[in-house]
Design an enzyme around this catalytic site. Structure first.
Site, PDB file in Angstrom:
ATOM      1  N   GLU A   1      -3.784  15.513   4.751  1.00 43.09           N
ATOM      2  CA  GLU A   1      -3.930  16.819   5.401  1.00 43.09           C
ATOM      3  C   GLU A   1      -5.114  16.925   6.366  1.00 43.09           C
ATOM      4  O   GLU A   1      -5.838  17.912   6.366  1.00 43.09           O
ATOM      5  CB  GLU A   1      -4.033  17.917   4.323  1.00 43.09           C
ATOM      6  CG  GLU A   1      -2.789  18.002   3.466  1.00 43.09           C
ATOM      7  CD  GLU A   1      -2.836  19.129   2.449  1.00 43.09           C
ATOM      8  OE1 GLU A   1      -1.909  19.943   2.461  1.00 43.09           O
ATOM      9  OE2 GLU A   1      -3.782  19.182   1.644  1.00 43.09           O
TER      10      GLU A   1
HETATM   11  C1  ACM Z   1      -2.277  16.560  -1.509  1.00 43.35           C
HETATM   12  O1  ACM Z   1      -1.660  17.250  -2.325  1.00 43.35           O
HETATM   13  N1  ACM Z   1      -2.779  17.121  -0.417  1.00 43.35           N
HETATM   14  C2  ACM Z   1      -2.442  15.129  -1.703  1.00 43.35           C
END
Ligand code: ACM
Length: 676
Positions: free
Chosen positions: A314
């Site tokens: 992310e």
């Molecule tokens: C995640 O759940 N961002 C690895």
């Protein structure tokens, strides 16, 4: 009894499907043959060890004896129980010392005869798993404690069987981590993945960069001594500890003390909210890599496991897009996208890890063809990423489908197989799927309720990682999970105790029973719905009714099992137990109202209690109709559905899972549908 007769008997028992079903093993063993008769556990039990185990075996054996003693109330004295194997009634043969690392031999065989128990294993890790199996096999009747006569041949399906604990969003103290390690050992999990850095906190003492934890946390962090202690504790129980330092995104906390790491200038604060944030490490500066050289050298010494998890998830690219120096760097080096820039960063980090003897693993965003296939892909966004990686020659593990922070039913996780029967992967590709991990993200858990979020569901996931894929009967899993739930408490897990303490706090000293009845029939909203419905922060109290509700409402699970049994067998006992449950829910409304009358902390769930009463009374009526074969027409069915859909509406971030069964009942009662 002759061997032939013994196996004939086994075949008969297995065909009848009787005995095996009543054993409370989890994970279920690879092969089991059940015989007739029992090994009685009494004070004459003598245990002898033969061969060459690692020194970690002895304390495990002592703990086994202590647990056996506690459970049976027989005062076993370890000095008189442990004797030479020649005269022992329980003999453990171990060929060689094991190493707690990926792929080590964890297999064992167990043979229980009426007067002898024999355990054999390559390494003590297998024998330790067997001791857990034995503790699960201990039964009792009115006269004695005993083990069923049987033979087990057992080994893990997957080598990587993990639980990830996020110690960042909320700090999870060492004693909580340790008791979870004990529970992991109980269900044969072998990797603790410790998520140690996040936007909301950098949680490890670093001597090289002390501002990381001093400024990047709220003062709650793990000292290096504590970390070493946890690693030793886990190692003694056959469990690896793999750290995760999440970079280049999810890294706000790093920049509070070291803003020069960021891709945008300015000052930073430890994040209190949850989500995806902009602060991202600058991958274009030489200083960045000097920093990681020093930090990862230190952390590689601290964490001896051969794998280091670098997160990588992310990264929203906002800071990279806005920074002209980074844009210039990309142009100059022919880097066309942020994903490629992250691959550039990962390659540099990989070199650092290699120098420190570490293998790199990261979330599926690190998957980029320029990275060598020595890295391991940890798939969270979908199993496709894992399969794609396996096809391209990368090893991988699966967490998609094992997000236990999302309040899903144990059954959903249980049926999520890293390698389902219809997998399109070739045998070589399949061999690259190392296993999986349950992930306990900590936005909505703290030291008080984390045990009840991890357990007992993770025991079902542990079975998925250990047992053959065709062990997948959901009702039988729930039946066994109910027993495991209590055994977890025996292992030190505080899921039951803490939940009751939370309810006592909510009830302010009054009898908690009406609240317990309501919460045992309610579930927190699933998926990410809770995160969006309140302004949750690291400081928001996790002490509301929803925080004491479980992902599998236990009394609804019981109702579902009874209903499934009733549909199959028309069992009168199941029918009457269902009516009792419905009666209890209907009657609870009045008791709950008087409990909540002068208690503002319970005000938000009064409607939920009203809804449960209304739903249970509809369900009771439908159940009686099913039992007497009185059908309903389409119009009546549709009217009821409208009513039930209204009662399904979330209240105080909770819902009533009974509604799903009630809707099933309507369908069953409609003209034309078979009632058997
Ligand atoms: C995640 O759940 N961002 C690895």
């Amino acid at each position: 009894m002759g061997k032939k007769y013994f196996y004939l008997l086994i075949a008969i028992i297995l065909l009848k499907g009787g005995y095996a079903q009543t054993l409370n093993l989890m994970p279920w063993p690879t092969e089991i043959k059940i015989g007739e008769g029992q090994f009685v556990v009494d004070k004459t039990l003598k245990i002898g060890v033969e061969g060459n185990p690692d020194k970690r075996f002895h304390p495990n054996l002592v703990r086994f004896i202590q647990q056996l003693s506690k459970r049976t109330t027989i005062p076993f004295d370890r000095d008189s129980v442990l004797i030479s194997p020649v005269d022992a009634s329980m003999v453990i043969k171990i060929s060689r010392p094991g190493i707690v690392k990926l792929g080590e031999d964890e297999s064992y065989t167990l043979k229980i005869d009426s007067n002898k128990i024999l355990i054999t294993s390559q390494t003590e890790l297998g024998a330790m798993h067997c001791l857990q199996t034995l503790l699960q096999l201990l039964e009792r009747d009115k006269d004695s404690f005993y083990f069923q006569r049987l033979e087990i041949n057992d080994k893990p399906r997957f080598a990587w069987r993990g639980l990830m604990i996020d110690g960042c969003r909320h700090f999870i103290p060492v004693e909580v981590i340790k008791r979870n390690i004990d529970a992991m050992a109980m269900v044969k999990l072998n990797v603790l993945h410790w998520h140690l850095s996040e936007d909301q906190g950098f949680r490890v003492e670093s001597k090289a960069y002390p501002k990381l934890y001093l400024m990047g946390s709220n003062g709650e962090y793990y000292t290096q001594e504590q970390i070493k202690d946890v690693i030793t504790y886990a190692n003694e129980r056959g469990i690896r500890v793999m750290p995760e330092f999440d970079i280049p995104g999810h890294a706000t906390a790093w920049m509070v003390g070291y803003p020069e790491l960021a891709s945008a200038s300015g000052s930073y604060k430890v994040e209190k909210f949850f989500g995806v944030f902009d602060p991202t490490i600058d991958p274009t500066k030489k200083e960045t890599y000097r920093f990681f050289e020093k930090l990862f050298k230190e952390m590689s010494h601290l964490f001896p496991d051969e794998y280091m998890h670098i997160g990588g998830d992310e990264n929203n690219g906002v800071q990279w897009n806005k920074n002209p120096n980074i844009q210039e760097f990309m142009k100059k080096n022919g880097i066309k996208s942020n994903h490629e820039l992250q691959a550039y960063f990962n390659l540099k980090i990989l070199e650092i890890l290699k120098k420190n003897g570490k293998k790199m693993i990261g979330w599926d965003e690190i998957f980029q063809p320029t990275l060598p296939n020595s890295i391991v892909i940890h798939s969270w966004r979908g199993r496709e990423a894992m399969e794609d990686a396996a096809k391209k020659g990368y090893q991988s593990i699966l967490s998609n489908g094992y997000y236990i922070d999302l309040f899903k039913h144990a059954s959903e996780h249980y049926l999520n197989d890293p390698l389902p029967k219809d997998s399109k992967l070739s045998p070589v590709e399949q061999s690259r799927i190392l296993g999986g991990e349950a992930t306990m993200w900590a936005e909505l858990v703290n030291a008080e309720n984390i045990d009840s979020r991890i357990w007992p569901r993770t025991a079902a996931i542990a079975e998925r990682f250990w047992s053959p894929g065709d062990i997948n009967d959901v009702d039988d899993m729930y039946r066994r999970l109910d027993v495991v739930n209590i055994r977890l408490e025996e292992a030190g897990i505080e899921h039951i105790k803490c939940r009751e303490a939370m309810m006592r706090r909510l009830c302010n000293g009054s009898n908690i029973e009406p609240l317990k009845i309501l919460l045992d029939a309610s579930e927190p909203l699933k998926g990410y719905k809770r995160h969006g419905s309140k302004p949750y922060t690291t400081e928001y109290p996790l002490s509301r009714p929803v925080d004491a509700a479980l992902s599998d409402a236990p009394e609804v699970v019981r109702f579902r099992l009874l209903f499934n049994d009733y549909k199959k067998t028309k069992n009168k006992e199941s029918y009457s137990q269902m009516l009792d449950l419905l009666e209890k829910w209907v009657n609870n409304q009045a008791s709950f109202n008087s409990l909540a009358a002068n208690n503002t902390a319970l005000k938000e769930v009064v409607t939920l209690s009203d809804n449960l009463m209304e739903l249970a009374s509809i369900t009771r009526k439908l159940l009686i109709q099913i039992n007497s074969g009185i059908r309903i027409d389409d119009i009546e069915g549709d009217m009821l559905k409208i009513q039930i859909n209204r009662l399904k509406t979330p209240v105080a971030e909770m819902e009533l899972p009974l509604s799903t069964l009630t809707l099933d009942m309507i369908n069953l009662l409609k003209d034309g549908n078979k009632m058997e």
